[in-house]
Motif scaffolding. Structure first.
Motif, short mmCIF file in Angstrom:
data_model
loop_
_atom_site.label_atom_id
_atom_site.label_comp_id
_atom_site.label_asym_id
_atom_site.label_seq_id
_atom_site.Cartn_x
_atom_site.Cartn_y
_atom_site.Cartn_z
N LYS A 205 36.74 28.34 39.54
CA LYS A 205 36.45 29.61 38.88
C LYS A 205 36.78 30.76 39.82
O LYS A 205 36.68 30.63 41.04
CB LYS A 205 34.96 29.66 38.51
CG LYS A 205 34.62 28.88 37.25
CD LYS A 205 33.25 29.31 36.75
CE LYS A 205 32.86 28.78 35.40
NZ LYS A 205 33.64 27.77 34.75
N LYS B 63 38.60 33.51 29.55
CA LYS B 63 37.78 34.52 30.23
C LYS B 63 38.65 35.28 31.24
O LYS B 63 38.89 34.79 32.34
CB LYS B 63 36.60 33.81 30.95
CG LYS B 63 35.67 34.72 31.65
CD LYS B 63 34.54 35.19 30.76
CE LYS B 63 33.54 36.01 31.55
NZ LYS B 63 32.76 36.90 30.72
N ILE C 131 35.66 34.06 41.41
CA ILE C 131 34.44 34.84 41.61
C ILE C 131 34.81 36.13 42.35
O ILE C 131 35.43 36.09 43.41
CB ILE C 131 33.40 34.06 42.46
CG1 ILE C 131 33.13 32.68 41.85
CG2 ILE C 131 32.11 34.87 42.62
CD1 ILE C 131 32.42 32.67 40.51
N TYR D 58 39.76 38.37 33.95
CA TYR D 58 38.99 38.99 35.04
C TYR D 58 38.63 40.44 34.74
O TYR D 58 37.73 40.98 35.38
CB TYR D 58 39.76 38.88 36.36
CG TYR D 58 40.84 39.95 36.51
CD1 TYR D 58 42.04 39.87 35.81
CD2 TYR D 58 40.63 41.05 37.34
CE1 TYR D 58 43.00 40.85 35.93
CE2 TYR D 58 41.59 42.05 37.45
CZ TYR D 58 42.77 41.93 36.75
OH TYR D 58 43.71 42.92 36.85
N SER E 295 33.14 39.13 44.15
CA SER E 295 31.83 39.57 44.66
C SER E 295 31.70 41.09 44.58
O SER E 295 32.70 41.81 44.50
CB SER E 295 31.67 39.12 46.11
OG SER E 295 32.59 39.86 46.92
N ASN F 256 35.03 41.46 35.56
CA ASN F 256 34.10 40.34 35.39
C ASN F 256 33.86 39.63 36.71
O ASN F 256 34.80 39.28 37.41
CB ASN F 256 34.66 39.34 34.37
CG ASN F 256 34.66 39.94 32.96
OD1 ASN F 256 33.77 40.71 32.61
ND2 ASN F 256 35.67 39.59 32.18
N GLU F 257 32.60 39.41 37.01
CA GLU F 257 32.27 38.75 38.26
C GLU F 257 32.83 37.32 38.27
O GLU F 257 33.28 36.82 39.28
CB GLU F 257 30.74 38.72 38.42
CG GLU F 257 30.30 38.48 39.85
CD GLU F 257 28.79 38.46 39.99
OE1 GLU F 257 28.09 39.12 39.19
OE2 GLU F 257 28.31 37.77 40.91
N GLU F 258 32.82 36.72 37.08
CA GLU F 258 33.33 35.34 36.99
C GLU F 258 34.41 35.26 35.91
O GLU F 258 34.23 35.74 34.80
CB GLU F 258 32.16 34.41 36.62
CG GLU F 258 32.48 32.95 36.78
CD GLU F 258 31.29 32.07 36.38
OE1 GLU F 258 30.21 32.22 36.96
OE2 GLU F 258 31.47 31.26 35.46
N SER F 259 35.54 34.66 36.27
CA SER F 259 36.58 34.40 35.27
C SER F 259 37.24 33.07 35.63
O SER F 259 36.85 32.43 36.60
CB SER F 259 37.60 35.53 35.23
OG SER F 259 38.26 35.67 36.46
N GLN F 260 38.23 32.66 34.83
CA GLN F 260 38.82 31.35 35.10
C GLN F 260 40.29 31.31 34.71
O GLN F 260 40.78 32.18 33.98
CB GLN F 260 38.07 30.27 34.31
CG GLN F 260 38.33 30.35 32.81
CD GLN F 260 37.59 29.28 32.03
OE1 GLN F 260 36.37 29.14 32.18
NE2 GLN F 260 38.31 28.53 31.21
#
Ligand SMILES: [Zn+2]
Length: 477
Positions: free
Chosen positions: A281, A100, A283, A102, A285, A74-78
């Protein structure tokens, strides 16, 4: 048993990432070799006001692990907080990825020892921190915060595993993949790999999952198998007697081979998850993901296929040699010198692995260089030494790691290939073994072997065995 049941198994694997520092601070992550509670700081001991900062290496390692397990990244997780009050968590919460993660949607191709193949899905992988280590004695409980905030990934399989044997195969391939990426020691013995097992049963054909139990405290893959088998038969007994399975956490009792319920107090946990306000968050890339993809190794399954097609090895030979990356690398280093893939494989599988097993060491601890094994093979191939002498030289190289070519020169171990010398030896042996000559003439094959053996003995293993063989036959016919 009157009804056929189906077993449904899901595995949760915790794997420590082998970074040099912890996940949120610069503390030494080599927690087990340091004095207890010596590698801590305000961040990992949860002091008020201390702020975490993600170790970028943790993210790189986690991405590699997820790629090895064929996950989508996932490009974005937390990061989220899992709140609970227990002394092993100095902050009173553990930072994990709940809402969420990764990585998601992985899969592993699994093959059991009995040859059954399947694909097991991986639901998600989350990055989290380890907790302090509890050591309970009869009179007291000790805590070592060196382990607090060591980076972990938790790998959660889909409930697609159907037998203890399949669970065992899944864990082995998972361990192998992670080991190849070098992001973790993946040792259950050292605690860098831990596994919890969810087991439920249902009647065959039912779509609905049965009530599951979670078993913890498993310290080997064999215990995982035993715990699954125990849970399945326990659950069948409960259902057959008309009772209901209680959803609970159980502990594996290795000594007695049973699972036991944990105290129910610890069951009634409400973790009140919420996003961690101290961490931004995560990120990932595209460029970073590409970099990690480029660093992925050739995995054992690909190596096995290549060894079979390129080196013409048997499947079982290829599987053994590719079981560890270092073993496979060592083997291919031998080939660079010997140019003989098949013979090099034989030397690996018989001589090298024997020494590793006898000494209980890994290939990394083996002091003989692959070049020297390659040179021994060359000495056999060009007729300088017999394979019997080669084994003697190998034994010496194991002790000294001396150049085999020099050993041959120093000790005058060069093979006897001079025809007149071979004849002299054979004549002496024939003179002393009339009975064997008679036996040979009466058609007994064993007699020839005996005569070759005797000749070999007189030559102190240095005569060319094929020449001895031919000479004896020509003298007796
Ligand atoms: Zn720290």
């Amino acid at each position: 048993m009157s009804i056929e049941y189906e077993t449904v198994i899901g595995l949760e694997v915790h794997c420590q990432l082998k970074t040099t520092t912890k996940i949120w601070c610069a503390c030494d992550a080599d927690y087990d070799h340091k004095d207890p509670n010596s590698t801590t700081c305000p961040v990992c001991s949860g002091q008020p006001g201390a702020l975490p900062k993600l170790n970028e290496k943790v993210l790189d390692y986690a991405i590699k692990a997820a790629l090895a397990l064929n996950c989508d990244i996932n490009e974005e997780s937390q990061f989220d907080r899992k709140n609970y009050f227990y002394p092993d968590s100095p902050k009173n919460y553990q930072i994990t990825q709940y809402f969420k993660p990764y990585a998601e949607n992985g899969k592993l191709e699994v093959k059991t020892n009995s040859g059954k193949e399947s694909v097991v899905g991986i639901e998600r992988i989350q990055i989290e921190e380890d907790t302090a280590k509890n050591i309970h004695t009869d009179s007291e409980s000790l805590l070592n915060y060196n382990r607090a905030s060591i980076p972990l990934i938790e790998i959660i399989s889909k409930p697609e595993i159907r037998s203890a044997e399949e669970a065992y195969a899944y864990l082995n391939i998972l361990k192998n993949k992670l080991k190849y990426t070098k992001v973790s020691d993946v040792s259950m013995e050292l605690g860098s790999l831990r596994c919890d097992v969810n087991v439920s049963i249902r009647k065959k054909g039912d779509a609905k999952l049965g009530t599951r139990t979670e078993t913890k405290n498993l310290n080997s893959f064999k215990s995982v198998m035993k715990a699954i088998e125990y849970e399945v038969s326990r659950q069948i007994d409960i259902i057959e007697s008309g009772n209901k399975i209680v959803q609970e956490t159980r502990l594996w009792d290795e000594e007695n081979g049973v699972t036991r319920p944990m105290r129910s107090k610890e069951e009634a946990m409400d973790y009140r998850y919420f996003p961690d306000p101290d961490l931004p968050k995560v990120i990932i890339s595209k460029a970073r993901l590409e970099n990690m993809k480029n660093e992925m190794p050739e995995f054992s399954d690909a190596k096995v296929k290549r060894f079979i097609s390129e080196y013409k090895l048997q499947e079982n030979e290829a599987i053994t040699l590719a079981s560890e990356m270092e073993l496979a690398d060592y083997y291919e280093e031998i080939i660079k010198i010997s140019k003989e893939p098949k013979l090099s494989a034989n030397w690996m599988l018989t001589e090298v692995l024997r020494v590793l097993k006898d000494r209980n060491i890994s290939i990394e601890q083996f002091t003989v260089s692959p070049d020297n094994i390659g040179k021994i093979i060359n000495l056999i191939q060009n007729g300088t030494i017999s394979s019997k002498i080669a084994k003697e030289i190998f034994e010496e190289v194991v002790v000294t790691n001396k150049n085999p070519e020099e050993i041959v020169k120093e000790k005058g171990m060069t093979q006897i290939t001079d025809n007149s010398e071979i004849e002299k030896i054979v004549d002496q042996v024939l003179l002393e073994n009339q009975q064997s000559i008679d036996d040979f003439k009466a058609g007994k094959d064993r007699a020839l072997k005996f005569l070759v053996g005797q000749s070999m003995k007189i030559s102190k293993g240095k005569a060319n065995p094929q020449m001895l063989n031919d000479m004896i036959i020509s003298k007796l016919s």
